[in-house]
Design a protein around this motif. Structure first.
Motif, PDB file in Angstrom:
ATOM      1  N   TYR A  95       0.832  -1.202   0.000  1.00 38.47           N
ATOM      2  CA  TYR A  95       0.000   0.000   0.000  1.00 38.47           C
ATOM      3  C   TYR A  95       0.872   1.261   0.000  1.00 38.47           C
ATOM      4  O   TYR A  95       0.561   2.260  -0.665  1.00 38.47           O
ATOM      5  N   ALA A  96       1.960   1.236   0.775  1.00 39.12           N
ATOM      6  CA  ALA A  96       2.855   2.393   0.831  1.00 39.12           C
ATOM      7  C   ALA A  96       3.479   2.671  -0.533  1.00 39.12           C
ATOM      8  O   ALA A  96       3.624   3.833  -0.939  1.00 39.12           O
ATOM      9  N   ALA A  97       3.829   1.611  -1.266  1.00 36.44           N
ATOM     10  CA  ALA A  97       4.398   1.789  -2.600  1.00 36.44           C
ATOM     11  C   ALA A  97       3.395   2.427  -3.547  1.00 36.44           C
ATOM     12  O   ALA A  97       3.737   3.299  -4.357  1.00 36.44           O
ATOM     13  N   VAL A  98       2.132   2.016  -3.448  1.00 32.87           N
ATOM     14  CA  VAL A  98       1.079   2.604  -4.283  1.00 32.87           C
ATOM     15  C   VAL A  98       0.920   4.085  -3.950  1.00 32.87           C
ATOM     16  O   VAL A  98       0.762   4.929  -4.843  1.00 32.87           O
ATOM     17  N   ALA A  99       0.968   4.420  -2.667  1.00 35.18           N
ATOM     18  CA  ALA A  99       0.834   5.819  -2.261  1.00 35.18           C
ATOM     19  C   ALA A  99       1.980   6.672  -2.806  1.00 35.18           C
ATOM     20  O   ALA A  99       1.772   7.816  -3.216  1.00 35.18           O
TER      21      ALA A  99
END
Length: 393
Positions: free
Chosen positions: A165-169
């Motif tokens: 999720y952090a990578a997507v953000a």
């Protein structure tokens, strides 16, 4: 791609990531996090409430920062804050550090909403802004619906999920920097607004709905884990159903125009109560729980759209402030509701806590927005003034 479509798509994705991943995915993975870190129901409630509290602070700060630095800068910052918070969740070795990371991640939602208000007001015609805003608002459901399959795909590895999720953000921060305009807010939105009439009723209704919603947002995974002995697959499916149901909330603007705000408000508060009961009570049926989750998701996103329209109508000359009031108090209700539900669950059991919070949802229907004639007049005043409407989730 036209500027309006580009801004709308980027805003929808930003709401999906900040709300669906950074703010609400904690409840999806709570059973796994609890087993690893030993949180307990009370501490889980306070951690979840901290996420909502972070939102309360940052939505006020974001409105001021948007005035000063513009939509592009603040929206990009929202994506970066979400990425930092979710990376912190993925790496947290103790409950204390987890609580800090959850609060940081949840605060990204408050940062996201005001700059999107300014971006939509700049790029979208006034007669399309309510529809655009409620469509963007449904991005929450898209994020929630996607978080379920991600949990299933990685077999409930919550640390890996939050790292993804952090990578997507981070990727979305780049998209926001490229797609959103640098427009700043309307300086006429400064100063105190009158706390009377429709505004006070909005505050009461949103507080109660926000508190009630934490029964599932914060404890939905825990409830079905206890009642149905569901593991990762079951809770992932529940989150997918909640998110999929919420896509219907994108129609809030059209439904309010057709049926009236108060009727839609009361009807979907009733459906929220039904959803809380069917998921939270031990029915022994997986199908009933999944249907309840779908109903809850549709009701929650529809109601946030209702409060968006209510807020902009209550302060027709300051629509962005009207949205901020509604969503801020909604989060305050969630900040209070999550720890209260956790305490009740420990002290009296899950069933009484679920029944009590479903009742709170119903009681929010006591508060009315006002007469249709008044709302039409307010809306016309806003259009005549050429003022922007707000966006958020």
């Amino acid at each position: 791609m036209s500027p309006a479509l580009r801004i709308g798509a980027t805003s929808f994705a930003l709401i999906a990531v900040c709300y669906g991943f950074a703010r609400f995915a904690f409840g999806l993975f709570l059973p796994q996090i609890d087993r690893e870190l030993g949180l307990g129901a009370s501490l889980s409630g306070f951690i979840s409430g901290g996420s909502f509290a972070g939102y309360c602070v940052t939505i006020i700060a974001s409105a001021l920062l948007t005035e000063r630095f513009g939509a592009r800068a603040v929206a990009t910052a929202a994506s970066l804050v979400a990425a930092i918070g979710m990376a912190g969740i993925a790496l947290a070795p103790t409950p204390v550090l987890l609580a800090i990371a959850v609060m940081v991640a949840g605060s990204s939602t408050g940062l996201a909403s005001p700059p999107l208000a300014a971006a939509v007001a700049e790029a979208v015609r006034r007669n399309r802004q309510d529809t655009t805003n409620t469509g963007i608002n449904a991005g929450t459901s898209a994020g929630v619906a996607l978080s379920g399959p991600i949990a299933l795909a990685i077999a409930g590895e919550w640390r890996l999920a939050f790292a993804a999720y952090a990578a997507v953000a981070l990727a979305l921060a780049v998209a926001a920097m490229l797609a959103l305009p640098g427009v700043r807010g309307d300086s006429r939105a400064d100063g105190l607004f009158p706390l009377a009439g429709p505004v006070m009723r909005l505050i009461c209704a949103t507080f109660m709905m926000g508190a009630a919603s934490t029964a599932l947002w914060s404890f939905g995974g825990e409830l079905v884990s206890q009642n149905l002995e569901w593991r990762t697959v079951g809770t992932g499916l529940l989150w997918t159903c909640i998110g999929a149901g919420g896509i219907a909330g994108g129609c809030a603007g059209m439904l309010v125009a057709r049926c009236g705000l108060d009727r839609v408000h009361r009807a979907f508060l009733g459906l929220m109560a039904v959803g809380i009961l069917t998921v939270g009570m031990d029915s022994g049926s997986a199908a009933v729980a999944l249907v309840g989750g779908t109903v809850f998701g549709a009701a929650y996103i529809m109601l946030t759209g209702v409060y968006l329209v209510w807020g902009t109508g209550a302060l027709p000359d300051r629509p962005a402030t009207g949205l901020m009031v509604g969503f801020l108090v909604l989060a305050i209700g969630q900040s209070a509701g999550a720890p209260l539900f956790g305490l009740l669950m420990e002290e009296v059991g899950a069933a009484p806590a679920v029944a009590g919070f479903a009742t709170i949802a119903l009681l929010a229907g006591i508060f009315r927005a006002g007469s249709p004639a008044t709302r039409r007049s307010q809306s016309q005043d806003s259009n005549d003034a050429g003022l922007p409407r707000a966006a958020g989730g």
